[in-house]
Design a protein around this motif. Sequence first.
Motif, PDB file in Angstrom:
ATOM      1  N   THR A 187       0.850  -1.192   0.000  1.00 57.53           N
ATOM      2  CA  THR A 187       0.000   0.000   0.000  1.00 57.53           C
ATOM      3  C   THR A 187       0.888   1.245   0.000  1.00 57.53           C
ATOM      4  O   THR A 187       2.067   1.178   0.327  1.00 57.53           O
ATOM      5  N   ASP A 191       2.535   0.379  -3.096  1.00 59.31           N
ATOM      6  CA  ASP A 191       1.392   0.025  -3.937  1.00 59.31           C
ATOM      7  C   ASP A 191       1.885  -0.547  -5.274  1.00 59.31           C
ATOM      8  O   ASP A 191       2.830  -0.035  -5.863  1.00 59.31           O
TER       9      ASP A 191
ATOM     10  N   GLY B 173      -5.552   1.974  -3.826  1.00 57.54           N
ATOM     11  CA  GLY B 173      -5.382   0.620  -3.324  1.00 57.54           C
ATOM     12  C   GLY B 173      -5.830   0.471  -1.892  1.00 57.54           C
ATOM     13  O   GLY B 173      -5.101  -0.050  -1.058  1.00 57.54           O
TER      14      GLY B 173
END
Lengths: 226, 216
Positions: A187, A191, B173
């Motif tokens: 992340t 990511d 995300g």
Amino acid sequence: LRRTFYASLLAGVVVTILAAGVFPLPQHQRYRSITSVLANGGRQESFTIEWPRDRVPLTEQSPDGVLVNAGGTAILPGPGGVAASAELFRLRDASGNVVGLASRATTNETGADGKPVQSTNWMLLLPSRGSLLLRQVNTVDTTPRPRTLGGALAPAQDAPGFWAGGTRQRITGQPEAGSAGQVLAGTEEFDRLQGSYEEIWELTEVAADGATRGRIMLSTQTTMTP
Amino acid sequence: MRTITGIAGFLCGMAIGLALVMLNPVVFTQPGPPVPAGALRTLSWQAAHFRGIALAPQALLGLDSAAESGDTFADPGIRHARAEVMVIPAGAGGPALGIRLSALARHNSLLRARLGTVSQTNVIWPTDGSLFLAGSENLWTPLRDALWSAVRGRGFRPRQAGYLLPPMPGLTGTQLVIGAGGRYSGARGKYRETLAPGAEGSGDFAAHREVQLGIE
């Protein structure tokens, strides 16, 4: 007086909103990332955990009484003893700075070929950068076990015989056996990164009472996915 | 008299300014929580013992005077982080073991109504499989309600029984379900999370959490 009141009122509104804009909210300390570029364009980054000093102590027992604490490892008991276990650690970069938190969860499950395997999930949270989510099949049993016959459960690295094969143990499955550690996701700054990693335990000291010191090394190799 | 009027006006202006910040209209422009699709599964758990920051106004705003003591991490890199281990009653298949790591989000801003955390959760069903939840939670609304409650002399207590938490704006995300092992190997999906606050003085907003997973 009315003009003074409204001018002050407006000043109060503006000052408060400006103050909210510059209010010093908490920020994370950031250390320089220590990465190296691989020939395939990916990047390599290593993290370490030193036990026992980086172990984050857990409560003795969960409020519902289900979880059991075994030497800093949370255990979910099952029919065969330990159904699943969880450990929390401080996470260090290659320079030894504490850059995040790590969790290590281990359980037994059915593998792709239908045979039982022991697997470990890692979560690496670096507050100033993001997180990495890892998974592996273990080649070494790392579930807590008694240090003495009939004694309380303790971390695997403190158990007699664990280091019989040497002071350096590769925990992650072998890539050639199709069971390399996987970087499943990341992340924020991590990511869209995927790749592989390996987990190695290294023993540095054994105390007279059998307690050990050592380090866990996590070496990641990642590439950006399209 | 002019001075007193000026001070009174300034204080009134500060109160209005504070109300404007708290009732920040920016919050209406932010994305809501995702709607999970596919096979749905709901997990819920009570707050467990945690190490690190409490999910409370003082910690979120950096006003926690007890930040150097207690269960908060002293290392600068994780001073605003939190770790907890919990048991998740999962119905069929028995209880699951849950681990949650979280930290204050990097781009919190009072003017932009962003005050929340990023979090990663690992759920393990013994012998069955495991998955990760990677997401973020904007706690602006419960924080606003708690401050509003405090202004009215009722203590820091969010008024709603449950808050459906939106993700932090600007993060990509997020609210992802990532299958790890066993029957969840290779699975992907989205999740949404509801937080039920505890009683005032419990020191933490997160008394009870419920996560709805959609696995595609």
